[in-house]
Scaffold this motif. Structure first.
Motif, short mmCIF file in Angstrom:
data_model
loop_
_atom_site.label_atom_id
_atom_site.label_comp_id
_atom_site.label_asym_id
_atom_site.label_seq_id
_atom_site.Cartn_x
_atom_site.Cartn_y
_atom_site.Cartn_z
N LEU A 156 0.83 -1.21 0.00
CA LEU A 156 0.00 0.00 0.00
C LEU A 156 0.86 1.26 0.00
CD1 LEU A 156 -2.90 -0.97 2.44
CD2 LEU A 156 -3.07 -0.50 0.00
N SER A 157 1.96 1.23 0.74
CA SER A 157 2.86 2.39 0.77
C SER A 157 3.45 2.66 -0.60
CB SER A 157 3.99 2.15 1.79
OG SER A 157 3.47 2.00 3.09
N PHE A 208 4.77 14.71 -0.40
CA PHE A 208 4.67 14.77 1.07
C PHE A 208 3.35 14.17 1.56
CE2 PHE A 208 3.29 16.97 4.93
CZ PHE A 208 4.36 16.72 5.77
N VAL A 209 2.24 14.59 0.96
CA VAL A 209 0.93 14.17 1.46
C VAL A 209 0.58 12.76 0.99
CG1 VAL A 209 -1.54 14.69 1.45
CG2 VAL A 209 0.12 16.55 1.59
N THR A 210 0.55 12.56 -0.34
CA THR A 210 0.10 11.29 -0.90
C THR A 210 1.07 10.15 -0.62
OG1 THR A 210 -0.95 12.55 -2.67
CG2 THR A 210 -0.78 10.18 -2.98
N GLY A 211 2.36 10.43 -0.67
CA GLY A 211 3.34 9.38 -0.45
C GLY A 211 3.83 9.28 0.97
N GLY A 212 4.44 10.36 1.47
CA GLY A 212 5.09 10.32 2.78
C GLY A 212 4.13 10.10 3.93
N VAL A 271 3.73 6.57 6.30
CA VAL A 271 3.93 6.56 7.74
C VAL A 271 2.67 6.09 8.45
CG1 VAL A 271 4.38 8.02 9.75
CG2 VAL A 271 5.71 8.34 7.66
N PHE A 272 1.52 6.55 7.99
CA PHE A 272 0.24 6.12 8.59
C PHE A 272 0.05 4.61 8.45
CE2 PHE A 272 -4.26 5.12 7.87
CZ PHE A 272 -4.79 5.49 9.10
N GLN A 273 0.38 4.06 7.29
CA GLN A 273 0.24 2.61 7.09
C GLN A 273 1.16 1.83 8.02
OE1 GLN A 273 -1.80 0.64 5.16
NE2 GLN A 273 -2.95 2.54 4.90
#
Length: 283
Positions: free
Chosen positions: A2-3, A53-57, A61-63
């Protein structure tokens, strides 16, 4: 997975942004934008950094945090397919990275400097962004493969979760670096110091110019720089001679440095300036 999927989505959107920047920045100057649209590339590169930053980073980290919180409840099925998908992605990203490296090497060779210097000081944000994205993509895929393989071997989800967080932190760092470069260019970046020194020396060498009292430059795009210079003239030239000299100097600047395509010379008379200063000193 997913990341890396989020990373791929961010990269795909960024490619659209960069394509838009290339097309829009090539529009000719008009009444509303007399210096052209070269800074469009910096704007869209900043949007690309925000997307990374938003879509990837942040998503990666959330996943990773969610995987730690799951307590090992995730299934281990389908990991072989996942590894195959990542291997294909690594080949595709690696091919794209090779092309980006070759393009950067060609640009560095054309400017007579090393690849590292071209990456640090290059003025094309699209090329810098593509190189950063492809490098990060390859590193991210390697981290994802390592995390999945260690999870399969040990049964510990911590490896996969850690890989996801590392991917996110890497993307955040790349986004910060690209965003900082785009911000510096958007707020007005001067020409290279070496070019400024050579330009000042060129102006001082002209017989009609006594001194260069001020020299300001600002980059208007990857291949466009504005020059504003205040020069004191050598005494003894009439107005027609000065006018012809200024035209010759402007053409000389543009011929020697093609990127310095907007040249403005503010002419003052050194002798008149000295006479005015002497008059001010009289009691």
């Amino acid at each position: 997975l997913l990341s890396e999927a989020a990373h791929s989505i961010a990269d795909s959107l960024n490619e659209v942004f960069l394509l838009a920047s290339l097309k829009r920045s090539r529009r000719p100057a008009d009444a509303r934008h007399p210096f052209g649209y070269g800074m469009e590339r910096y704007f869209w590169s900043l949007l690309a950094a925000v997307g990374i930053f938003v879509t990837g980073g942040c998503f990666s980290v959330f996943q990773g945090i969610e995987a730690f919180r799951s307590g090992g409840s995730e299934t281990r099925q389908g990991y072989v397919i996942g590894l195959v998908v990542l291997a294909v992605a690594l080949i595709a990203e690696g091919a794209s990275l090779v092309r980006a490296v070759l393009q950067v090497r060609g640009a560095a060779r054309a400017r007579g400097r090393s690849m590292a210097a071209e990456i640090r000081h290059g003025h094309d944000p699209a090329l810098r962004t593509v190189l950063a994205e492809d490098s990060t993509a390859c590193a991210g895929v390697v981290l994802a493969i390592a995390g999945i393989a260690l999870h399969m071997a040990t049964g510990e989800i911590a490896y996969e979760a850690s890989a996801s967080i590392l991917i996110g932190l890497l993307l955040v760092y790349v986004a910060y670096t690209l965003g900082r470069a785009a911000r510096g260019q958007l707020v007005g970046e001067a020409a290279d110091p070496e070019v400024q020194r050579e330009l000042r020396a060129f102006l001082v060498e002209q017989p009609e110019i006594d001194t260069v009292t001020a020299l300001l430059t600002m980059r208007l795009g990857p291949d466009s720089v504005m020059v504003a210079a205040r020069v004191d003239l050598t005494p003894g030239y009439d107005s027609e001679t000065v006018e012809l000299a200024m035209v010759r100097i402007r053409h000389g600047v543009r011929d020697r440095w093609p990127e310095l395509d907007q040249v403005f010379l503010d002419v003052t008379d050194a002798a008149a300036t000295r006479r005015g200063a002497a008059a001010d000193r009289r009691p």
